[in-house]
Design an enzyme around this catalytic site. Structure first.
Site, short mmCIF file in Angstrom:
data_model
loop_
_atom_site.label_atom_id
_atom_site.label_comp_id
_atom_site.label_asym_id
_atom_site.label_seq_id
_atom_site.Cartn_x
_atom_site.Cartn_y
_atom_site.Cartn_z
N GLY A 129 51.32 -8.27 -47.08
CA GLY A 129 50.53 -9.23 -47.85
C GLY A 129 51.43 -10.04 -48.76
CB THR A 182 51.16 -8.63 -53.89
OG1 THR A 182 49.94 -9.38 -53.97
CG2 THR A 182 51.61 -8.25 -55.28
CG ASP A 231 50.50 -2.06 -49.14
OD1 ASP A 231 50.55 -3.31 -49.19
OD2 ASP A 231 50.06 -1.43 -48.16
N GLY A 232 50.18 -3.94 -51.77
CA GLY A 232 49.14 -4.69 -52.47
C GLY A 232 47.77 -4.09 -52.19
CB ALA A 233 44.98 -3.19 -53.45
CG ASP A 234 42.34 -6.94 -49.71
OD1 ASP A 234 42.92 -8.03 -49.81
OD2 ASP A 234 42.51 -6.16 -48.76
N GLY A 275 44.79 -8.40 -45.06
CA GLY A 275 45.83 -8.97 -44.20
C GLY A 275 45.86 -8.34 -42.83
CD GLU A 325 48.23 -2.73 -45.58
OE1 GLU A 325 48.81 -3.73 -46.04
OE2 GLU A 325 46.99 -2.61 -45.57
#
Ligand code: 5RP
Length: 262
Positions: A60, A62, A114-117, A130, A136
């Site tokens: 993603g 980020t 990692d990113g997150a929604d 993504g 992930e």
């Protein structure tokens, strides 16, 4: 100012554009501010990286800031090895000079960034905007710790404003779709289910699966939903990450906040 709920269902990468259509009209600079905050959170996560670490590397925008910042450290001599959560991430990480391998060679990792929604107060997450949720989750589950990096818009009191991605095997799609809807009905949840990318050009994940996006609005019992979804044979994985993340770096107008589980 509220804007219409009618919006593009997905961007070029197949990512649902929920925030653009369910909240207020974005200010002119909002996109670039959000990106700057993503970068700040990503750079903060470098503080958790130690020489010699085996790292899970997220997917993603980020995570891409993290990969670039990590790449700069590697070129300065930091010795780490990474396992990617997507082919996109692997390509970028390699181009940054980061040594990459697989979970076959390194089945146990020290840290995943990692990113997150969405992030709720219990540090439960929705991920998969993504399209990389399966890899992930495999990588996060193989890590001793998962640190989330995000801009402040990702913090929510209750998960579900962002459509829940559900990665499904293409075979038997109709039956899986029906089974997912039954799970929602059994749990008193309602909301439209849609095939990411649409019938003509469905989005295909790195593992060859499709994604169903479930616009549930509010998920009050994420653990019960998670358990029911993984019990459906055609579901490869879902985007509820429960009990996996221990800390989040969340950046906004006041800087980067360190958030831990409530
Ligand atoms: C990819 C993901 C991403 O981490 C999530 O969608 C957040 O993306 P971004 O950092 O671009 O806001 O789960 O599958």
């Amino acid at each position: 100012m509220l804007i219409s709920r009618i919006c593009r269902p997905a961007d070029a990468a197949g990512r649902p554009q929920v925030r653009l259509c369910r909240t207020r009209r974005p200010q002119q600079d909002e996109g670039s501010m959000s990106d700057a905050w993503k970068r700040m959170a990503a750079e903060k996560a470098l503080e958790d990286v130690r020489p010699g670490m085996k790292l899970g590397i997220g997917t993603g925008s980020t995570a891409e800031h993290f990969i670039r910042a990590l790449g700069a450290r590697v070129r300065d001599g930091l010795d780490v090895v990474g396992v990617p959560t997507s082919e996109r991430t692997e390509t970028l990480a390699r181009s940054e000079g980061i040594q990459m391998t697989t979970l076959d060679h390194l089945p146990s990792l020290d840290l995943t960034v990692d990113g997150a929604d969405e992030i709720d107060p219990q540090m439960n997450l929705i991920k998969g905007g993504g399209g990389a949720l399966l890899r992930e989750k495999i990588v996060a589950a193989a890590s001793q710790r998962m640190v989330v990096i995000a801009d402040a818009s990702k913090l929510v009191p209750v998960l579900g404003g962002f459509p829940l991605p559900i990665e499904v095997v293409p075979f038997g799609l109709g039956a899986t779709w029906r089974a997912v809807e039954k799970v929602f009905a059994d749990l008193g949840l309602s909301g439209a289910l849609s095939l990411r990318g649409g019938d003509d050009h469905p989005f295909v994940t790195d593992s060859g699966h499709y994604i169903l996006d479930a616009a549930l609005t509010e998920i009050r019992a994420p653990a019960a939903l998670a358990a029911a979804l993984v019990a459906i044979p055609g579901v490869a994985e879902h985007g509820l990450f429960i009990g996996l993340a221990s800390k989040a770096y969340v950046a906004g107008p006041d800087g980067v906040a360190t958030v831990t589980r409530a």
